[in-house]
Scaffold this active site. Structure first.
Site, PDB file in Angstrom:
ATOM      1  N   ASP A 136       0.830  -1.204   0.000  1.00 31.07           N
ATOM      2  CA  ASP A 136       0.000   0.000   0.000  1.00 31.07           C
ATOM      3  C   ASP A 136       0.866   1.256   0.000  1.00 31.07           C
ATOM      4  O   ASP A 136       1.436   1.637   1.017  1.00 31.07           O
ATOM      5  CB  ASP A 136      -0.903   0.000   1.239  1.00 31.07           C
ATOM      6  CG  ASP A 136      -1.843   1.189   1.252  1.00 31.07           C
ATOM      7  OD1 ASP A 136      -2.843   1.151   0.507  1.00 31.07           O
ATOM      8  OD2 ASP A 136      -1.573   2.164   1.986  1.00 31.07           O
ATOM      9  N   TYR A 178       3.005   9.635  -0.074  1.00 30.63           N
ATOM     10  CA  TYR A 178       4.110   9.011   0.658  1.00 30.63           C
ATOM     11  C   TYR A 178       5.467   9.246  -0.001  1.00 30.63           C
ATOM     12  O   TYR A 178       6.507   9.081   0.630  1.00 30.63           O
ATOM     13  CB  TYR A 178       3.907   7.501   0.799  1.00 30.63           C
ATOM     14  CG  TYR A 178       2.619   7.061   1.435  1.00 30.63           C
ATOM     15  CD1 TYR A 178       1.792   7.959   2.120  1.00 30.63           C
ATOM     16  CD2 TYR A 178       2.212   5.739   1.359  1.00 30.63           C
ATOM     17  CE1 TYR A 178       0.602   7.536   2.696  1.00 30.63           C
ATOM     18  CE2 TYR A 178       1.024   5.305   1.935  1.00 30.63           C
ATOM     19  CZ  TYR A 178       0.219   6.224   2.594  1.00 30.63           C
ATOM     20  OH  TYR A 178      -0.957   5.788   3.155  1.00 30.63           O
ATOM     21  N   HIS A 182      -7.443   9.465  -2.001  1.00 34.46           N
ATOM     22  CA  HIS A 182      -6.818   9.376  -0.679  1.00 34.46           C
ATOM     23  C   HIS A 182      -7.667   9.988   0.429  1.00 34.46           C
ATOM     24  O   HIS A 182      -7.565   9.601   1.583  1.00 34.46           O
ATOM     25  CB  HIS A 182      -5.444  10.046  -0.702  1.00 34.46           C
ATOM     26  CG  HIS A 182      -4.508   9.526   0.339  1.00 34.46           C
ATOM     27  ND1 HIS A 182      -3.144   9.549   0.197  1.00 34.46           N
ATOM     28  CD2 HIS A 182      -4.719   8.959   1.551  1.00 34.46           C
ATOM     29  CE1 HIS A 182      -2.574   9.026   1.271  1.00 34.46           C
ATOM     30  NE2 HIS A 182      -3.513   8.668   2.110  1.00 34.46           N
ATOM     31  N   GLN A 215     -10.631   2.640   2.460  1.00 36.60           N
ATOM     32  CA  GLN A 215      -9.518   2.446   3.397  1.00 36.60           C
ATOM     33  C   GLN A 215      -9.589   3.519   4.477  1.00 36.60           C
ATOM     34  O   GLN A 215      -9.491   4.709   4.188  1.00 36.60           O
ATOM     35  CB  GLN A 215      -8.179   2.520   2.661  1.00 36.60           C
ATOM     36  CG  GLN A 215      -6.991   2.202   3.562  1.00 36.60           C
ATOM     37  CD  GLN A 215      -5.651   2.364   2.875  1.00 36.60           C
ATOM     38  OE1 GLN A 215      -4.817   3.166   3.293  1.00 36.60           O
ATOM     39  NE2 GLN A 215      -5.430   1.605   1.806  1.00 36.60           N
ATOM     40  N   LEU A 254      -2.683  -1.390  14.134  1.00 39.09           N
ATOM     41  CA  LEU A 254      -2.052  -1.558  15.444  1.00 39.09           C
ATOM     42  C   LEU A 254      -2.160  -0.280  16.275  1.00 39.09           C
ATOM     43  O   LEU A 254      -1.503  -0.164  17.316  1.00 39.09           O
ATOM     44  CB  LEU A 254      -0.575  -1.948  15.286  1.00 39.09           C
ATOM     45  CG  LEU A 254      -0.257  -3.086  14.301  1.00 39.09           C
ATOM     46  CD1 LEU A 254       1.227  -3.431  14.360  1.00 39.09           C
ATOM     47  CD2 LEU A 254      -1.101  -4.309  14.587  1.00 39.09           C
ATOM     48  N   SER A 312       5.694  -1.679   9.291  1.00 35.39           N
ATOM     49  CA  SER A 312       6.943  -1.679  10.057  1.00 35.39           C
ATOM     50  C   SER A 312       8.101  -1.554   9.080  1.00 35.39           C
ATOM     51  O   SER A 312       7.992  -1.939   7.920  1.00 35.39           O
ATOM     52  CB  SER A 312       7.099  -2.963  10.886  1.00 35.39           C
ATOM     53  OG  SER A 312       8.323  -2.926  11.613  1.00 35.39           O
ATOM     54  N   SER A 313       9.192  -1.003   9.564  1.00 34.52           N
ATOM     55  CA  SER A 313      10.395  -0.933   8.739  1.00 34.52           C
ATOM     56  C   SER A 313      11.435  -1.961   9.207  1.00 34.52           C
ATOM     57  O   SER A 313      12.531  -2.028   8.669  1.00 34.52           O
ATOM     58  CB  SER A 313      11.006   0.475   8.807  1.00 34.52           C
ATOM     59  OG  SER A 313      11.316   0.813  10.147  1.00 34.52           O
TER      60      SER A 313
END
Length: 287
Positions: A51, A56, A121, A175, A204, A245-246
């Site tokens: 996504d 971004y 968006h 979304q 989360l 997460s990265s």
């Protein structure tokens, strides 16, 4: 709660007959520098949905990560472009021509040939801009640049507005931020009634409630992490969560939700945690 088993291999069928992965990797504000590597880690781990968004600034790098993996020795399963589900989003609603041009730019920037899911968006910009931009998505679907169209951060009134406009193609996805601390019951209800799949970003709650007693108690009960518990909650509600997460280990960990099932009683306990916690923006009531 339609099924008991959810994994990165699970696909969910859309109203238009197409399908997409049940769990996607969110790339919200992932820096271009790290995006390409993160995407490759994720595909290797089993993720098939990604996504991104114009906002971004990592569309090109997301596409590069996908293409690099597919053409590399890591691709031991012989995955092809059609096996990957790529999402991106229009940064702002405006005129038909501006939106249509922007969609083409996104397709070109990704280098993937087409976009699997293209979203507006947000509902910002007003009714005319929303409907004109949606018409551009419809045209992009007709032209083959986009497979599925949808919206993001649309509230009840925005969904109803779209329905009332009688579009050629109804949005297949909305979304929105959804997690046990912001359950969005009214928005989910109108989406369910109109066969609009809900994708859950920030599933989360951006780790703001990982230490909540109910979450930690249930995570212990089900022998899972708080993050896995919250991803599983989204899946059992029929949503498509987008954990982010990265970190390689966390990317893998967040997706491992097939080894347990939350009971109906405990789902209700988690539902009752709703406090309308907003972790980022909240355009769902904008005019």
């Amino acid at each position: 709660m339609a099924q008991n088993t959810y994994s990165l291999a699970t696909r969910i069928k859309m109203v238009n007959g197409l399908s997409m992965p049940q769990i996607h990797l969110g790339l919200y504000m992932t820096s271009p520098r790290e995006t390409t590597q993160i995407v490759q880690w994720a595909i290797e781990a089993g993720y098939r949905g990604f996504d991104s968004a114009q906002m971004y600034g990592n569309e090109r790098e997301t596409g590069q990560g996908i293409e690099t993996f597919l053409s590399s020795k890591m691709n031991t399963k012989g995955l092809q472009r059609k096996d990957i589900h790529y999402t991106t989003k229009l940064v702002s609603n405006s005129t038909f021509d501006a939106a249509r041009k922007s969609i083409t730019q996104s397709v070109q920037k990704s280098g993937l040939g087409y976009v699997d899911l293209f979203l507006l968006h947000s509902p910002y910009g007003g009714k005319q801009a929303r409907l004109e931009s949606w018409r551009a998505v419809e045209q992009a679907i007709e032209d083959g640049e986009v497979k599925i169209g949808g919206v993001s951060n649309f509230g009840v009134r925005h969904i109803q507005e779209m329905i009332d406009s009688k579009p050629k193609v109804m949005p297949a996805v909305n979304q929105i931020e959804v997690h046990p601390f912001n359950t969005r019951a009214e928005i989910r209800s109108i989406c369910d009634k109109n066969n609009i799949m809900v994708e859950a970003y920030a599933p989360l709650a951006r780790a703001l409630r990982m230490s909540h007693p109910t979450i930690t108690t249930l995570a212990t009960k089900y022998a899972c992490t708080p993050g896995q518990l919250m991803v599983r909650w989204s899946c059992q509600h029929g949503m498509v969560p987008l954990p982010k997460s990265s970190k390689k280990a966390r990317i893998i960990e967040n997706s491992q939700v097939e080894h347990f099932a939350i009971s109906s009683e405990d789902i209700r306990k988690m539902d009752e945690l709703d406090e309308y916690l907003v972790t980022d923006w909240d355009p769902v009531d904008c005019p």
